[in-house]
Design a protein around this motif. Sequence first.
Motif, mmCIF file in Angstrom:
data_model
loop_
_atom_site.group_PDB
_atom_site.id
_atom_site.type_symbol
_atom_site.label_atom_id
_atom_site.label_comp_id
_atom_site.label_asym_id
_atom_site.label_seq_id
_atom_site.Cartn_x
_atom_site.Cartn_y
_atom_site.Cartn_z
ATOM 1 N N SER A 24 0.695 -0.550 -0.211
ATOM 2 C CA SER A 24 0.096 -0.350 0.011
ATOM 3 C C SER A 24 0.989 1.131 0.216
ATOM 4 N N LEU A 25 1.782 1.342 0.902
ATOM 5 C CA LEU A 25 2.838 2.149 1.324
ATOM 6 C C LEU A 25 3.503 2.628 -0.469
ATOM 7 N N LEU A 26 3.756 1.170 -1.034
ATOM 8 C CA LEU A 26 4.437 1.147 -2.199
ATOM 9 C C LEU A 26 3.375 2.124 -3.705
ATOM 10 N N ASP A 27 2.400 1.202 -3.789
ATOM 11 C CA ASP A 27 0.988 2.083 -4.324
ATOM 12 C C ASP A 27 0.814 3.397 -4.217
ATOM 13 N N ALA A 28 0.959 3.671 -3.050
ATOM 14 C CA ALA A 28 0.628 5.480 -2.641
ATOM 15 C C ALA A 28 1.865 6.494 -3.591
ATOM 16 N N PHE A 29 3.546 6.140 -3.330
ATOM 17 C CA PHE A 29 3.917 6.286 -3.983
ATOM 18 C C PHE A 29 4.542 6.547 -5.342
ATOM 19 N N ASN A 30 3.615 5.141 -5.435
ATOM 20 C CA ASN A 30 3.464 5.011 -7.365
ATOM 21 C C ASN A 30 2.308 5.922 -7.945
ATOM 22 N N ARG A 31 1.916 6.590 -7.040
ATOM 23 C CA ARG A 31 0.271 7.228 -7.750
ATOM 24 C C ARG A 31 1.028 8.765 -7.415
ATOM 25 N N THR A 32 1.588 8.771 -6.992
ATOM 26 C CA THR A 32 1.934 10.000 -5.980
ATOM 27 C C THR A 32 2.765 10.908 -6.172
ATOM 28 N N ARG A 33 4.118 10.433 -7.013
ATOM 29 C CA ARG A 33 5.281 10.726 -7.008
ATOM 30 C C ARG A 33 5.854 10.106 -7.983
ATOM 31 N N ILE B 51 7.866 -12.986 -6.098
ATOM 32 C CA ILE B 51 6.857 -11.379 -5.634
ATOM 33 C C ILE B 51 5.417 -11.761 -5.967
ATOM 34 N N GLU B 52 4.768 -10.867 -5.078
ATOM 35 C CA GLU B 52 3.467 -10.771 -4.489
ATOM 36 C C GLU B 52 2.648 -9.875 -4.954
ATOM 37 N N TYR B 53 2.884 -9.253 -5.745
ATOM 38 C CA TYR B 53 1.731 -8.300 -6.360
ATOM 39 C C TYR B 53 2.841 -7.124 -6.511
ATOM 40 N N VAL B 54 2.268 -6.908 -8.796
ATOM 41 C CA VAL B 54 2.956 -6.980 -9.627
ATOM 42 C C VAL B 54 2.116 -5.228 -9.686
ATOM 43 N N PHE B 55 2.697 -4.582 -9.648
ATOM 44 C CA PHE B 55 2.430 -2.900 -10.071
ATOM 45 C C PHE B 55 3.048 -2.411 -11.876
ATOM 46 N N GLU B 56 2.047 -1.532 -11.248
ATOM 47 C CA GLU B 56 1.913 -1.101 -13.280
ATOM 48 C C GLU B 56 1.821 0.695 -12.721
ATOM 49 N N ASP B 57 3.314 0.673 -14.099
ATOM 50 C CA ASP B 57 3.866 2.274 -13.088
ATOM 51 C C ASP B 57 2.565 3.126 -13.916
ATOM 52 N N ARG B 58 2.894 4.062 -12.841
ATOM 53 C CA ARG B 58 1.567 5.215 -12.737
ATOM 54 C C ARG B 58 2.238 6.813 -13.125
ATOM 55 N N SER C 189 4.778 6.889 -11.561
ATOM 56 C CA SER C 189 6.403 6.437 -11.087
ATOM 57 C C SER C 189 6.881 5.398 -12.018
ATOM 58 N N LEU C 190 8.242 5.044 -12.217
ATOM 59 C CA LEU C 190 8.681 4.081 -12.618
ATOM 60 C C LEU C 190 9.113 3.001 -11.906
ATOM 61 N N VAL C 191 8.235 1.796 -11.637
ATOM 62 C CA VAL C 191 8.634 0.182 -10.916
ATOM 63 C C VAL C 191 8.995 -0.845 -11.611
ATOM 64 N N LEU C 192 10.897 -0.762 -11.218
ATOM 65 C CA LEU C 192 11.291 -2.320 -11.487
ATOM 66 C C LEU C 192 11.018 -3.288 -10.390
ATOM 67 N N GLN C 193 10.626 -4.860 -10.777
ATOM 68 C CA GLN C 193 11.082 -5.589 -9.549
ATOM 69 C C GLN C 193 11.350 -6.879 -10.206
ATOM 70 N N ARG C 194 12.339 -7.453 -8.932
ATOM 71 C CA ARG C 194 13.521 -8.736 -8.806
ATOM 72 C C ARG C 194 13.391 -9.484 -7.904
ATOM 73 N N GLU C 195 13.429 -10.450 -8.220
ATOM 74 C CA GLU C 195 13.242 -12.103 -6.979
ATOM 75 C C GLU C 195 13.703 -12.364 -7.620
ATOM 76 N N VAL C 196 14.729 -12.836 -6.082
ATOM 77 C CA VAL C 196 15.315 -13.456 -5.373
ATOM 78 C C VAL C 196 15.261 -14.473 -6.123
ATOM 79 N N GLY C 197 16.656 -15.844 -6.047
ATOM 80 C CA GLY C 197 16.570 -16.279 -7.125
ATOM 81 C C GLY C 197 16.144 -16.691 -7.837
ATOM 82 N N HIS C 198 16.139 -15.368 -8.906
ATOM 83 C CA HIS C 198 15.302 -15.675 -10.846
ATOM 84 C C HIS C 198 16.486 -14.193 -11.191
#
Length: 208
Positions: free
Chosen positions: A8-17, A28-35, A37-46
């Motif tokens: 929720s905190l990351l989503d707020a950053f994504n929408r407002t900054r 990775i549990e939740y996939v973000f769409e860029d609003r 902000s630019l969101v990069l997601q990386r998974e440990v082990g992959h």
Amino acid sequence: GKTVTCTSLLDAFNRTREVAILTLEDPIEYVFEDRNSLVLQREVGHHTPTFADGIKAALRENLDVIFVGEMRGLETMEQCLRAAEMGHTVISTLHADDVLACISRIIGSFPPVEQGRIRQSLASVLQGVIFQRLIPTIKGGRAPCVETIWPNTAVRAVLRAGDITKMGSYIGRSAGNDSFRESLAELHQSGKISREEFTNQMANLPVG
């Protein structure tokens, strides 16, 4: 509930900054769409062998916010502090029994000879700690009961001095923060949790 709060905190950053955000997760549990902000997601082990390696790689990129799924060990904690000292906003989770236990666990994870340095680092970069527990409600489901501390000058001075127990006097509404007891009482008074649940939760709290 930790993942939902962080998401929720990351989503707020994504929408407002307009910032660059990196998440390091396992998995990775939740996939973000860029609003905004630019969101990069990386998974440990992959995408990266460990959380610590992922943070090290992130420090070579032009990022503003780094989310570390969990601070599991000393090296990850060290890299989180390093990233924060370099000006990144670092968000992470840690298993602990309350706010002070969280801070104590971070410091205590390091050898005694290093703990003074870690206290100084935390005092400089720590922006806040949120402890939460999900409490069963009368209507079904669960409600978050929270405890927080948002460090001010006095809290930072206590942290530098090393007597973490003194920070307890800065937890509570009177100090501009939340205490677990106050949050629990509010849930009971508002009718969200039963008297029995309130009593059981209070009985499990440390004296003091």
